[in-house]
Design a protein around this motif. Structure first.
Motif, mmCIF file in Angstrom:
data_model
loop_
_atom_site.group_PDB
_atom_site.id
_atom_site.type_symbol
_atom_site.label_atom_id
_atom_site.label_comp_id
_atom_site.label_asym_id
_atom_site.label_seq_id
_atom_site.Cartn_x
_atom_site.Cartn_y
_atom_site.Cartn_z
ATOM 1 N N CYS A 125 30.104 35.139 37.328
ATOM 2 C CA CYS A 125 31.110 36.101 37.768
ATOM 3 C C CYS A 125 31.838 35.594 39.002
ATOM 4 O O CYS A 125 31.280 34.837 39.813
ATOM 5 C CB CYS A 125 30.460 37.443 38.079
ATOM 6 N N ASP A 126 33.087 36.036 39.151
ATOM 7 C CA ASP A 126 33.854 35.680 40.330
ATOM 8 C C ASP A 126 33.500 36.624 41.481
ATOM 9 O O ASP A 126 32.600 37.457 41.376
ATOM 10 C CB ASP A 126 35.357 35.682 40.019
ATOM 11 N N TYR B 280 38.471 38.068 32.217
ATOM 12 C CA TYR B 280 37.357 38.889 32.692
ATOM 13 C C TYR B 280 36.696 39.686 31.570
ATOM 14 O O TYR B 280 35.521 40.065 31.680
ATOM 15 C CB TYR B 280 37.855 39.850 33.774
ATOM 16 N N GLY C 111 33.115 40.232 40.910
ATOM 17 C CA GLY C 111 32.066 40.666 39.993
ATOM 18 C C GLY C 111 32.479 40.632 38.538
ATOM 19 O O GLY C 111 31.789 41.217 37.697
ATOM 20 N N LEU C 112 33.583 39.942 38.223
ATOM 21 C CA LEU C 112 34.093 39.888 36.855
ATOM 22 C C LEU C 112 33.670 38.578 36.190
ATOM 23 O O LEU C 112 33.712 37.506 36.814
ATOM 24 C CB LEU C 112 35.626 39.987 36.861
ATOM 25 N N GLU C 113 33.287 38.658 34.912
ATOM 26 C CA GLU C 113 32.898 37.444 34.187
ATOM 27 C C GLU C 113 34.083 36.496 34.116
ATOM 28 O O GLU C 113 35.163 36.866 33.656
ATOM 29 C CB GLU C 113 32.411 37.815 32.782
ATOM 30 N N ARG C 114 33.862 35.247 34.537
ATOM 31 C CA ARG C 114 35.006 34.351 34.707
ATOM 32 C C ARG C 114 34.802 32.951 34.131
ATOM 33 O O ARG C 114 35.743 32.351 33.617
ATOM 34 C CB ARG C 114 35.326 34.244 36.199
#
Length: 285
Positions: free
Chosen positions: A267-268, A245, A271-274
């Motif tokens: 993002c997942d 993330y 809301g995290l970069e994935r």
């Protein structure tokens, strides 16, 4: 005399209460259901039913293994992913919901009706390849892994799901592929730092370390894949990799450094970069 269902569940709740981020009642009921071959609804409907001695013994074994930190997925041997349920073993990473983003991205961005060759790098239990192969029967999936035990699990999953459009190949990342031989490279490589304390707790210590950790900054595997990605993927082809993330910015830079374009990160659900993706330029000869 053997315990009743209700008493066994209560024992399980007490035994599992120390585990972090665990619902003790839910897990106790799932373990008892696994031992007794009963659904949770059946367990709740018959709390006074007495267990047979073999079932009670099996439950106690499962309970102790779970209390010792063994992930539930390894106890049941099954894990849900996408619309599938697949076999998992300690030779494979336990599939996570956030990895479904790789499947979503590929289905949304790649041509639906084209006969594409798509590589799933480090396939593990084969879930990403299986999900894509099931959704796109005209695509040819190539599932790679360097671990023979993981490939065996993936092979059993593909066979059980009736997937004839997946090939298994043993090899390290892009080593099995000729130049310009794939339309897309998809992967969930290891991306945890070698010294990350999470590797020693929360069940991660039971999963294959080589599928989790990748060097001092966690990016060794991603760098290894990107080093050859532009060569292996065909002009106009996609590269999409899952990462941590907090690694989005540096992974985007790595994609750009090797000449991939239209680089972006998805993002997942939290809301995290994935997942970061990029494309080999269409006119790149």
């Amino acid at each position: 005399m053997a315990a009743t269902i209700g008493h066994a569940v209560a024992q399980g709740i007490a035994r599992l209460g120390h585990l972090p981020d665990v619902d003790p009642r839910l897990e106790a009921e799932l373990l008892l259901g696994l031992a007794a071959q009963l659904t949770r609804a059946e367990l709740m409907a018959w709390p006074e039913r007495r267990l047979s001695e073999p079932v009670e013994g099996n439950f106690r074994v499962l309970l102790e293994r779970r209390a010792g930190g063994e992930p539930f997925a390894y106890l049941s041997g099954r894990q849900a992913f996408w619309s599938l349920e697949v076999e998992v073993t300690p030779a494979t990473l336990i599939p996570r919901p956030e990895t479904e983003l790789l499947v979503e991205l590929a289905l949304e961005t790649l041509p639906r009706d084209a006969r594409l060759r798509v590589a799933d790098l480090g396939t593990g239990s084969g879930v990403v390849a299986a999900a894509l192969a099931g959704e796109r029967r005209q695509w040819q999936l190539v599932a790679t892994d360097r671990c023979p035990a993981a490939l065996a699990v993936a092979g059993r999953n593909f066979a059980a799901l009736g997937l004839g459009n997946v090939a298994l190949v043993r090899g390290d990342w892009l080593a099995p592929f000729a130049p310009a031989s794939c339309d897309a490279l998809i992967g969930n490589p290891p991306y945890v730092r070698d010294d990350d304390p999470h590797l020693t707790r929360g069940g991660l210590d039971r999963e294959p370390r080589q599928a989790l950790a990748a060097g001092p900054d966690g990016l060794d595997a991603i760098r290894a894949i990107l080093a050859g990605a532009r060569s292996v993927v065909r002009p106009g082809g996609l590269v999409a990799l899952e990462h941590g993330y907090d690694q989005g910015e540096i992974v985007r830079a790595l994609f750009a450094t090797v000449g991939l374009t239209r680089v972006g990160t998805r993002c997942d659900l939290a809301g995290l970069e994935r997942v970061t993706c990029g494309w080999r330029p269409a006119g790149d000869g």
